[in-house]
Design a protein around this motif. Structure first.
Motif, mmCIF file in Angstrom:
data_model
loop_
_atom_site.group_PDB
_atom_site.id
_atom_site.type_symbol
_atom_site.label_atom_id
_atom_site.label_comp_id
_atom_site.label_asym_id
_atom_site.label_seq_id
_atom_site.Cartn_x
_atom_site.Cartn_y
_atom_site.Cartn_z
ATOM 1 N N THR A 184 -51.272 55.929 52.488
ATOM 2 C CA THR A 184 -51.199 57.046 51.549
ATOM 3 C C THR A 184 -50.063 56.835 50.551
ATOM 4 N N GLY A 185 -48.931 56.360 51.022
ATOM 5 C CA GLY A 185 -47.802 56.077 50.127
ATOM 6 C C GLY A 185 -48.125 55.005 49.107
ATOM 7 N N ALA B 57 -51.120 54.103 48.047
ATOM 8 C CA ALA B 57 -52.136 54.632 47.130
ATOM 9 C C ALA B 57 -51.513 55.598 46.127
ATOM 10 N N THR B 58 -50.641 56.470 46.602
ATOM 11 C CA THR B 58 -49.992 57.438 45.715
ATOM 12 C C THR B 58 -49.103 56.744 44.694
ATOM 13 N N TRP C 245 -51.217 56.453 36.306
ATOM 14 C CA TRP C 245 -51.215 57.673 35.530
ATOM 15 C C TRP C 245 -50.176 57.607 34.415
ATOM 16 N N LEU D 50 -51.292 55.157 42.120
ATOM 17 C CA LEU D 50 -51.908 56.182 41.289
ATOM 18 C C LEU D 50 -50.916 56.716 40.258
ATOM 19 N N VAL D 51 -49.682 56.964 40.678
ATOM 20 C CA VAL D 51 -48.651 57.446 39.760
ATOM 21 C C VAL D 51 -48.362 56.396 38.686
ATOM 22 N N GLY E 198 -43.286 67.114 45.890
ATOM 23 C CA GLY E 198 -43.275 66.008 46.852
ATOM 24 C C GLY E 198 -42.740 66.445 48.203
ATOM 25 N N GLN F 176 -41.342 67.957 40.380
ATOM 26 C CA GLN F 176 -41.995 66.854 41.093
ATOM 27 C C GLN F 176 -41.329 66.610 42.439
ATOM 28 N N LEU G 290 -45.395 68.590 49.955
ATOM 29 C CA LEU G 290 -46.498 67.759 50.452
ATOM 30 C C LEU G 290 -46.078 66.923 51.656
#
Length: 155
Positions: free
Chosen positions: A141-142, A144-145, A152, A148-149, A101, A97, A104
């Protein structure tokens, strides 16, 4: 507040002030911008003969950029030593991960023509509109990510 900052917030404030003073000093004394994505790319110019890495903008300033990067690594090490054993050395994340990361983030920095240090610290400090757009995109983006994590993982 303790849940968000279990080790307190003062060292974050101190680190941010030192970074801000450092890039301001670099710019005022030399006119150079202290973004890290260019440091990364110019370092590759030593080991890769690919035409992109051999562009003058990467090869002409790579010496000072290496010194700049070494200072950041040394500064982080000294900061950790100053904080002592209370500062964690592990993220608790699996290596894959962290690697994903990093890839990305590196791709995003290249796609965005700079990284958070270049746009967020130097670009905003010099009131550049493209840097404002980049920082807002990074942050959105940070957020939202991260959400999302958390979703999840079921947190």
């Amino acid at each position: 507040m303790n849940a968000l900052f279990p080790l307190g917030w003062a060292h974050f404030l101190g680190g941010g002030l030192l970074i801000g003073l450092g890039v301001a000093w670099l710019f005022l004394s030399t006119g150079r911008i202290g973004g890290m994505s260019t440091v990364f790319t110019s370092t590759w110019s030593y080991v890769s003969q690919a035409p992109y890495f051999q562009l003058p903008r990467f090869t002409e300033g790579r010496q000072w950029r290496l010194v700049y990067a070494a200072g950041l690594v040394l500064g982080a090490f000294l900061w950790w030593r100053w904080l002592g054993p209370q500062a964690p050395l592990s993220t608790g994340l699996p290596w894959w991960q962290l690697l994903l990361g990093g890839v990305l983030v590196g791709y995003g920095a290249r796609l965005g023509n700079g990284c958070t240090s270049g746009h967020g610290i130097c670009g905003l400090g010099s009131m550049q509109l493209p840097s404002l757009v980049a920082v807002l995109t990074f942050m959105a983006t940070g957020f939202a990510t991260a959400n999302l994590v958390l979703w999840w993982r079921g947190a």
